[in-house]
Design a protein around this motif. Structure first.
Motif, PDB file in Angstrom:
ATOM      1  N   LYS A  56       0.838  -1.202   0.000  1.00 22.79           N
ATOM      2  CA  LYS A  56       0.000   0.000   0.000  1.00 22.79           C
ATOM      3  C   LYS A  56       0.874   1.254   0.000  1.00 22.79           C
ATOM      4  O   LYS A  56       2.086   1.203   0.261  1.00 22.79           O
ATOM      5  CB  LYS A  56      -0.915   0.031   1.231  1.00 22.79           C
ATOM      6  N   ILE A  57       0.224   2.362  -0.312  1.00 20.09           N
ATOM      7  CA  ILE A  57       0.857   3.674  -0.217  1.00 20.09           C
ATOM      8  C   ILE A  57      -0.081   4.570   0.587  1.00 20.09           C
ATOM      9  O   ILE A  57      -1.262   4.688   0.262  1.00 20.09           O
ATOM     10  CB  ILE A  57       1.111   4.281  -1.607  1.00 20.09           C
ATOM     11  N   ASP A  58       0.453   5.154   1.642  1.00 21.22           N
ATOM     12  CA  ASP A  58      -0.316   6.087   2.467  1.00 21.22           C
ATOM     13  C   ASP A  58       0.114   7.508   2.141  1.00 21.22           C
ATOM     14  O   ASP A  58       1.307   7.833   2.180  1.00 21.22           O
ATOM     15  CB  ASP A  58      -0.091   5.815   3.957  1.00 21.22           C
ATOM     16  N   ILE A  59      -0.857   8.359   1.835  1.00 19.12           N
ATOM     17  CA  ILE A  59      -0.579   9.740   1.464  1.00 19.12           C
ATOM     18  C   ILE A  59      -1.362  10.681   2.367  1.00 19.12           C
ATOM     19  O   ILE A  59      -2.554  10.465   2.630  1.00 19.12           O
ATOM     20  CB  ILE A  59      -0.968  10.020   0.000  1.00 19.12           C
ATOM     21  N   SER A  60      -0.693  11.704   2.873  1.00 16.61           N
ATOM     22  CA  SER A  60      -1.354  12.744   3.648  1.00 16.61           C
ATOM     23  C   SER A  60      -0.744  14.086   3.254  1.00 16.61           C
ATOM     24  O   SER A  60       0.231  14.130   2.499  1.00 16.61           O
ATOM     25  CB  SER A  60      -1.159  12.497   5.152  1.00 16.61           C
ATOM     26  N   PRO A  61      -1.279  15.193   3.776  1.00 13.44           N
ATOM     27  CA  PRO A  61      -0.687  16.494   3.441  1.00 13.44           C
ATOM     28  C   PRO A  61       0.730  16.701   3.980  1.00 13.44           C
ATOM     29  O   PRO A  61       1.405  17.653   3.577  1.00 13.44           O
ATOM     30  CB  PRO A  61      -1.662  17.491   4.089  1.00 13.44           C
ATOM     31  N   ILE A  62       1.199  15.815   4.888  1.00 15.07           N
ATOM     32  CA  ILE A  62       2.530  16.032   5.449  1.00 15.07           C
ATOM     33  C   ILE A  62       3.494  14.871   5.209  1.00 15.07           C
ATOM     34  O   ILE A  62       4.649  14.939   5.615  1.00 15.07           O
ATOM     35  CB  ILE A  62       2.467  16.337   6.966  1.00 15.07           C
ATOM     36  N   SER A  63       3.050  13.797   4.530  1.00 11.15           N
ATOM     37  CA  SER A  63       3.986  12.696   4.270  1.00 11.15           C
ATOM     38  C   SER A  63       3.445  11.719   3.229  1.00 11.15           C
ATOM     39  O   SER A  63       2.251  11.697   2.926  1.00 11.15           O
ATOM     40  CB  SER A  63       4.299  11.929   5.562  1.00 11.15           C
ATOM     41  N   VAL A  64       4.381  10.914   2.700  1.00 14.95           N
ATOM     42  CA  VAL A  64       4.048   9.792   1.829  1.00 14.95           C
ATOM     43  C   VAL A  64       4.788   8.570   2.362  1.00 14.95           C
ATOM     44  O   VAL A  64       5.984   8.635   2.637  1.00 14.95           O
ATOM     45  CB  VAL A  64       4.467  10.060   0.370  1.00 14.95           C
ATOM     46  N   TRP A  65       4.071   7.444   2.510  1.00 12.03           N
ATOM     47  CA  TRP A  65       4.682   6.226   3.039  1.00 12.03           C
ATOM     48  C   TRP A  65       4.414   5.062   2.100  1.00 12.03           C
ATOM     49  O   TRP A  65       3.279   4.863   1.639  1.00 12.03           O
ATOM     50  CB  TRP A  65       4.127   5.898   4.425  1.00 12.03           C
ATOM     51  N   VAL A  66       5.465   4.294   1.837  1.00 11.56           N
ATOM     52  CA  VAL A  66       5.385   3.112   0.978  1.00 11.56           C
ATOM     53  C   VAL A  66       5.632   1.876   1.831  1.00 11.56           C
ATOM     54  O   VAL A  66       6.597   1.836   2.603  1.00 11.56           O
ATOM     55  CB  VAL A  66       6.431   3.196  -0.154  1.00 11.56           C
ATOM     56  N   VAL A  67       4.767   0.881   1.712  1.00  9.83           N
ATOM     57  CA  VAL A  67       4.880  -0.342   2.510  1.00  9.83           C
ATOM     58  C   VAL A  67       5.048  -1.538   1.581  1.00  9.83           C
ATOM     59  O   VAL A  67       4.210  -1.780   0.704  1.00  9.83           O
ATOM     60  CB  VAL A  67       3.639  -0.542   3.410  1.00  9.83           C
ATOM     61  N   VAL A  68       6.152  -2.285   1.776  1.00 10.52           N
ATOM     62  CA  VAL A  68       6.477  -3.438   0.936  1.00 10.52           C
ATOM     63  C   VAL A  68       6.700  -4.658   1.811  1.00 10.52           C
ATOM     64  O   VAL A  68       7.453  -4.604   2.794  1.00 10.52           O
ATOM     65  CB  VAL A  68       7.747  -3.176   0.099  1.00 10.52           C
ATOM     66  N   GLU A  69       6.044  -5.764   1.481  1.00 11.12           N
ATOM     67  CA  GLU A  69       6.260  -7.023   2.191  1.00 11.12           C
ATOM     68  C   GLU A  69       7.238  -7.892   1.407  1.00 11.12           C
ATOM     69  O   GLU A  69       7.214  -7.920   0.182  1.00 11.12           O
ATOM     70  CB  GLU A  69       4.943  -7.775   2.382  1.00 11.12           C
ATOM     71  N   GLY A  70       8.092  -8.598   2.140  1.00  8.65           N
ATOM     72  CA  GLY A  70       9.044  -9.493   1.493  1.00  8.65           C
ATOM     73  C   GLY A  70      10.428  -9.335   2.073  1.00  8.65           C
ATOM     74  O   GLY A  70      10.609  -9.238   3.289  1.00  8.65           O
ATOM     75  N   ASP A  71      11.422  -9.271   1.177  1.00  4.85           N
ATOM     76  CA  ASP A  71      12.802  -9.130   1.619  1.00  4.85           C
ATOM     77  C   ASP A  71      13.082  -7.722   2.138  1.00  4.85           C
ATOM     78  O   ASP A  71      12.328  -6.782   1.882  1.00  4.85           O
ATOM     79  CB  ASP A  71      13.761  -9.440   0.460  1.00  4.85           C
ATOM     80  N   ASP A  72      14.212  -7.590   2.840  1.00  5.66           N
ATOM     81  CA  ASP A  72      14.662  -6.282   3.288  1.00  5.66           C
ATOM     82  C   ASP A  72      15.262  -5.550   2.084  1.00  5.66           C
ATOM     83  O   ASP A  72      16.411  -5.759   1.713  1.00  5.66           O
ATOM     84  CB  ASP A  72      15.707  -6.441   4.397  1.00  5.66           C
ATOM     85  N   ILE A  73      14.458  -4.695   1.468  1.00  6.90           N
ATOM     86  CA  ILE A  73      14.899  -4.004   0.258  1.00  6.90           C
ATOM     87  C   ILE A  73      14.835  -2.482   0.428  1.00  6.90           C
ATOM     88  O   ILE A  73      14.661  -1.739  -0.540  1.00  6.90           O
ATOM     89  CB  ILE A  73      14.037  -4.417  -0.957  1.00  6.90           C
ATOM     90  N   LEU A  74      14.996  -2.032   1.674  1.00 10.78           N
ATOM     91  CA  LEU A  74      14.886  -0.600   1.941  1.00 10.78           C
ATOM     92  C   LEU A  74      15.815   0.231   1.069  1.00 10.78           C
ATOM     93  O   LEU A  74      15.431   1.285   0.550  1.00 10.78           O
ATOM     94  CB  LEU A  74      15.191  -0.319   3.416  1.00 10.78           C
TER      95      LEU A  74
END
Length: 344
Positions: A257-275
């Motif tokens: 999923k992607i969470d969007i608000s007026p003060i941030s954007v967050w990307v959530v990925v399941e699986g390997d550590d691919i930060l």
């Protein structure tokens, strides 16, 4: 007009309390008196008076605008300053995430006053002031150094949690010294949360220089812990993606999923550590493009390994915190790896 001169004028004119609207008629009179302007009827003075009055009016317009906004919407001037002095429309985008709690605590001559809080689904700002004993006289650089030497942390927990925020969603914190005036330090503290802020939560602010020597002995000058209930109304939106994601030549990942608000954007990925491989690209309607990764100063990266059936490997969460309030409707698309998520 630079900020220092603006502050000097505000002090000279008595614009100190941001919760009330200043008397503009009195301000004009005070400015005329300080500038030595006399109301003559002769035409020869009319042009000089007009120029001076225009300059005064411009200053009053700026000062009154921010004062009225602060008084109307409850925002403290330092929170407004942190976000680049937003417009009324920008602040209204954050109505559900704003609060002005009246919470304070004192210990051994030290006092902490909570002023404002601002949150979205993945982060919480707490603006507070730390009042030190009167013998302190700190500049901003001294205040920054002092704050590195003491403990200060924002904690968030479910509202029914009886531990006062001790058991919290793990997050990454940061802080900015907004003001240092003799023995007063104004701080904007932020914590980014991977799991998100619940609708009803408990916020705790811990400030002190105390530390444990052993289970029975605590050493230090002060230790203040404040907790209050916070009702959060979602100010953003969640885009449920659930698509395979190829990053770093690894296919066993899912863009959840992607969470969007007026003060941030967050990307959530399941699986390997691919930060380190997640480099979201945000494209705005006006053609502006923003790309960020784990090395960006405004990014917050967290990898959580839950070791359960739902998350057999882990969850990579990468957020970007805007330095000003941004209308989510101005975002065209967000690209992560080989996935393009259209928002419009």
């Amino acid at each position: 007009m630079n900020k220092n001169r603006l502050d000097e004028l505000k002090n000279e004119l008595g614009i100190l309390d941001k919760s009330t609207v200043p008397d503009t008629e009195k301000i004009i009179g005070d400015v005329f008196e300080k500038a030595g302007i006399v109301t003559y009827k002769k035409n020869t003075f009319r042009r000089i008076k007009t120029v001076r009055i225009i300059a005064v009016a411009a200053f009053i317009t700026v000062a009154v605008t921010f004062t009225v906004l602060a008084a109307t919407l409850g925002w403290h001037e330092k929170l407004m300053e942190y976000f680049g002095n937003p417009t009324k429309e920008q602040m209204e985008l954050m109505n559900g995430g704003f609060d002005a709690p009246t919470v304070s605590g004192t210990d051994n001559g030290y006092t902490v006053n909570v002023i404002n809080t601002l949150a979205d689904n993945h982060g919480l700002y707490v603006l507070y002031e730390l009042i030190l004993p009167e013998h302190y006289d700190m500049s901003k650089p001294q205040a920054r150094e002092y704050m590195t030497e003491i403990y200060h942390r924002v904690l968030v927990s479910p509202a029914k949690d009886e531990t006062d925020g001790v058991l919290t969603s793990m997050g990454v914190g940061r802080n900015v010294i907004m003001e240092a005036d003799k023995n007063k330090i104004v701080v904007c503290e932020y914590i980014g949360l991977a799991k998100g802020v619940s609708d009803e939560c408990k916020v705790s602010l811990v400030v002190g220089d105390s530390h444990y020597i052993d289970p029975q002995t605590i050493s230090g000058n002060f230790n203040i812990k404040l907790s209050w209930n916070y009702r959060y109304e979602d100010v953003g939106k969640t885009i449920d993606v659930q698509r395979p994601l190829k990053v770093n030549e690894v296919n066993d990942n899912t863009l959840v999923k992607i969470d969007i608000s007026p003060i941030s954007v967050w990307v959530v990925v399941e699986g390997d550590d691919i930060l380190t491989g997640i480099r979201p690209i945000i494209r705005f309607v006006d053609g502006t493009v923003l790309e960020y990764d784990t090395k960006d100063r405004e990014s917050i990266a967290m990898f959580s390994s839950y070791l359960d059936e739902r998350h057999p490997q882990g969850v990579s969460t990468l957020g970007y915190v805007f330095d000003s309030i941004t209308d989510p409707t101005t975002i065209q698309s967000i690209t992560v790896g080989d996935c393009v998520v259209e928002l419009r």
